[in-house]
Design a protein around this motif. Sequence first.
Motif, PDB file in Angstrom:
ATOM      1  N   UNK A 444       0.857  -1.184   0.000  1.00 24.26           N
ATOM      2  CA  UNK A 444       0.000   0.000   0.000  1.00 24.26           C
ATOM      3  C   UNK A 444       0.894   1.235   0.000  1.00 24.26           C
ATOM      4  N   UNK A 445       0.613   2.145  -0.926  1.00 30.02           N
ATOM      5  CA  UNK A 445       1.413   3.371  -1.017  1.00 30.02           C
ATOM      6  C   UNK A 445       0.497   4.539  -1.352  1.00 30.02           C
ATOM      7  N   UNK A 446       1.018   5.755  -1.241  1.00 32.69           N
ATOM      8  CA  UNK A 446       0.249   6.925  -1.640  1.00 32.69           C
ATOM      9  C   UNK A 446       0.065   6.930  -3.138  1.00 32.69           C
ATOM     10  N   UNK A 447      -1.155   7.249  -3.583  1.00 37.82           N
ATOM     11  CA  UNK A 447      -1.419   7.340  -5.012  1.00 37.82           C
ATOM     12  C   UNK A 447      -0.700   8.544  -5.597  1.00 37.82           C
ATOM     13  N   UNK A 448      -0.213   8.406  -6.786  1.00 34.39           N
ATOM     14  CA  UNK A 448       0.521   9.507  -7.429  1.00 34.39           C
ATOM     15  C   UNK A 448      -0.447  10.546  -7.961  1.00 34.39           C
TER      16      UNK A 448
END
Length: 448
Positions: A444-448
């Motif tokens: 899970x990561x921040x959306x660009x």
Amino acid sequence: MRTAVIAVLSALALLSPALAQDGAVLTGKDAFGDFQKDAPGVKRLIEASDLDAPNVTESASNAPGSVPMPDGAVPKVPDGFKVEMVASGITNPRVLRFAPNGDLFVANSEDGEVLVFDLDEAGGMKDIKPSVFADQLNQPYGIAFYPADNPQWVYIAESDGMKRFPYKAGDLKAEAGGEPILQGIPAEHHWTRDVAFSPDGKTMFYSVGSGSNVGLDITMQPKPDGDLDAWIKDHPLGVAWGGEERRADVLAFDPDGKNERYFGTGLRNCAGMTVQPATGDLWCVVNERDELGDNVPFDYATSVKDGAFYGWPWFYIGDNPDPRWKDTPRDDLKGQVTVPDVLFQAHSAPLNIAFYDSDAWGPDYKGDAFVALHGSWNRDTRTGYKVVKLDFDASGKPTGEYEDFMTGFVIDATNVWGRPVGVAVAPDGALFVSEDGSGTIWRVSKAE
């Protein structure tokens, strides 16, 4: 009129997750529910006073039907985040831990091995096939690197003890066999053992779950052999006897496994441990006992105080007596039971915890913690099967609130495709989650 009232109440029930996402916190009995009310952003605060009396509802046996992950299935995460599957086909992925150099270690417990993934700078897999760091292990679970800043060893907690393996940064396979550090730990019933080190590196913590649900007449008799008063005098607060001695606790050792002592007792199954970066406190996530009804007792996450007693098997969530011990021999413990810091809905089955000590997601996340909830079996309506975020204030103190962060593993009231187990924060700030229903790992990561 009655029909109209029912319609209004039903509409409000459907709106409650949405309201929680707008900042409201579900409290009291409103915080109870099932998978249908779970969604990223739903917040809950459960307190000890919210406990039902024991056996208000019958004890359910409602194990999930595990089905393959549907094509195109993706867990749900909050707006502004993206989730991607980075590994699949693992038999039993459990604890996840990152080495300081960014390699991801995975306890593949059922196969008796620890895997390692070499991750590239973007956080994706260089090679979908992991290396086997160590095998022929007994249900490996917890993993720790020691010393923390420049590891020379990888410690692997097994169901019956612990081994450490020589290690240097970048090793994908242990160059030598494991050195036994602990042996002779009873492995039946709860087998998940975790390992962590104090910030100064002088103390090694090892968690041992109980050998039964509540002990009585199964693994321990109503009173210890000999004199009860003598037992109380000769043992730390709340230590159980018989087959439960050295169980339902966190043990502390020197890093070489010597000088064993009790650190925290009465923890039925501390399935996951970590040290809070902001305070240096040891934290446990605990599976509480079963067969007292749908909402009794609460599972929990808590800082573990040196010498504290958390209730098992005689009490739970403070001085609430387990009714199965009708004539408890430990009335002396009333008023000495430490109430846990964060209470989860009963039977959620928390298995792992990781603090978010990165700046990547901003101040709303730094200092908070993520917990993987494996999901219920002893509850009429299914709960758990998600990853939640625990809220901490600026001083590092838990507020008691927790928020749904990753959901969507349940198909319907009967079937699930995913059961979260491991949570770990990568060097770049991404959150990795393992689930052992379909054998996958997610990023899970921040959306660009």
